[in-house]
Design an enzyme around this catalytic site. Structure first.
Site, mmCIF file in Angstrom:
data_model
loop_
_atom_site.group_PDB
_atom_site.id
_atom_site.type_symbol
_atom_site.label_atom_id
_atom_site.label_comp_id
_atom_site.label_asym_id
_atom_site.label_seq_id
_atom_site.Cartn_x
_atom_site.Cartn_y
_atom_site.Cartn_z
ATOM 1 N N ASP A 3 0.881 -1.169 0.000
ATOM 2 C CA ASP A 3 0.000 0.000 0.000
ATOM 3 C C ASP A 3 0.921 1.222 0.000
ATOM 4 O OD1 ASP A 3 -2.330 1.613 0.285
ATOM 5 O OD2 ASP A 3 -2.047 1.693 2.444
ATOM 6 N N SER A 4 0.320 2.401 -0.121
ATOM 7 C CA SER A 4 1.127 3.617 -0.021
ATOM 8 C C SER A 4 1.613 3.840 1.402
ATOM 9 C CB SER A 4 0.273 4.814 -0.453
ATOM 10 O OG SER A 4 -0.837 4.938 0.426
ATOM 11 N N GLY A 36 -3.148 8.826 -3.737
ATOM 12 C CA GLY A 36 -4.466 9.279 -4.198
ATOM 13 C C GLY A 36 -4.477 10.610 -4.920
ATOM 14 N N CYS A 66 -4.468 -1.755 -1.584
ATOM 15 C CA CYS A 66 -4.635 -0.323 -1.822
ATOM 16 C C CYS A 66 -5.613 -0.169 -2.971
ATOM 17 C CB CYS A 66 -3.278 0.267 -2.207
ATOM 18 S SG CYS A 66 -3.338 1.986 -2.723
ATOM 19 N N GLU A 145 -2.057 8.133 8.446
ATOM 20 C CA GLU A 145 -0.590 8.040 8.327
ATOM 21 C C GLU A 145 0.096 8.547 9.594
ATOM 22 O OE1 GLU A 145 1.688 6.853 5.766
ATOM 23 O OE2 GLU A 145 -0.197 5.780 5.600
ATOM 24 N N CYS A 177 -11.062 3.036 0.358
ATOM 25 C CA CYS A 177 -9.622 3.271 0.548
ATOM 26 C C CYS A 177 -9.234 2.535 1.819
ATOM 27 C CB CYS A 177 -9.363 4.767 0.702
ATOM 28 S SG CYS A 177 -7.696 5.178 1.292
ATOM 29 N N HIS A 179 -6.987 2.890 3.982
ATOM 30 C CA HIS A 179 -6.696 3.699 5.174
ATOM 31 C C HIS A 179 -7.943 3.932 6.029
ATOM 32 C CE1 HIS A 179 -2.880 4.715 3.233
ATOM 33 N NE2 HIS A 179 -2.522 5.360 4.323
#
Ligand code: DGL
Length: 249
Positions: A3-4, A36, A66, A145, A177, A179
């Site tokens: 994932d990012s 994104g 992701c 994050e 998403c 996250h």
């Protein structure tokens, strides 16, 4: 898995639960996050690089944990690594459309995910006749994050994106998403609506296709960003016990 950043850990946690003995290798590409707000071509290039690296590091199953990378690169990763099962994320519009009585579904994702062909094709295939209220929430990615998944500021940023979607009449919400799994409680509190998170069904898919589920049950988490910060925030957001390192190793 990759994932990012932190988001895909919501999927990894579910995979760990279903496959307790599998060895899990996860890349959080925090140096190039967020994905994104990038154009899809650049997310494609990055995603292919990470998928190639994971396979060269011995991965025999790939999970694109992701939605943005799945929108940009899922087909290409499958074509390039045809010997390896590849599982990706797609917005859970189908169960949401089935559940919605108002025929209005709210989807929270990144701007790039909404631009991808995958999103339009999922809606066309599974939600004909359902109105989709989309909302891009880059601030939510940033909250997660940094480990800010509760508190007044997080609640305010969550409700400022949830309120307009509820005002459009949505009665079911979809997390598009990875996250956003970590903000699920705040989203439920702000909306009072059912929230669909695909992390568990995706993990079930991984379980059904995984090339090898037997191993020592290790978890190795790599980041292209700051390893110490990553270790600290993983500790705050999850109960995972893992080894940490730098991507690429
Ligand atoms: N976790 C990613 C997703 O599922 C996106 C976050 C980002 O913008 O980097 O779409």
């Amino acid at each position: 898995m990759f994932d990012s950043g932190m988001g895909g850990l919501s999927v990894l946690k579910e995979v760990r639960h279903l496959l307790p003995h599998a060895d899990l290798l996860y890349v959080a590409d925090q140096a190039r996050a967020p994905y994104g707000v990038r154009d899809l071509d650049s997310v494609l290039e990055i995603s292919l690089e990470i998928a190639d690296w994971l396979v060269s590091a011995g991965a025999d199953t790939l999970v694109v944990a992701c939605n943005t990378a799945s929108a940009a690169a899922l087909e290409e990763i499958r074509a390039r690594h045809s010997a390896v099962p590849v599982v990706g994320m797609e917005p859970a519009v189908k169960p949401a459309a089935a559940m919605s009585e108002a025929n209005v579904v709210g989807v929270f994702a990144t701007g790039a995910t909404f631009q991808g062909r995958l999103f339009d094709s999922v809606v066309a295939r599974h939600a004909k006749g359902t109105r989709i209220a989309t909302m891009a929430c880059p601030e939510w990615v940033d909250l997660v994050e940094n480990g800010h998944i509760s508190g007044r500021r997080a609640a305010k940023l969550v409700s400022s994106a949830v309120d307009p979607v509820v005002a459009k009449g949505a009665d079911v919400l979809v997390l598009g998403c990875t996250h956003f799994s970590f903000l699920r409680e705040l989203i439920e509190q702000a909306s009072g609506l059912p929230v669909i998170d695909p992390a568990r069904p995706v993990a079930e898919r991984v379980q059904s296709v995984a090339a090898s589920a037997g191993g020592s049950g290790s978890i190795r988490l790599l980041t292209s960003g700051d390893v110490d910060k990553f270790r600290r925030i993983v500790g705050e957001l999850t109960q995972l016990s893992a080894d940490f390192g730098r991507y690429p190793e």
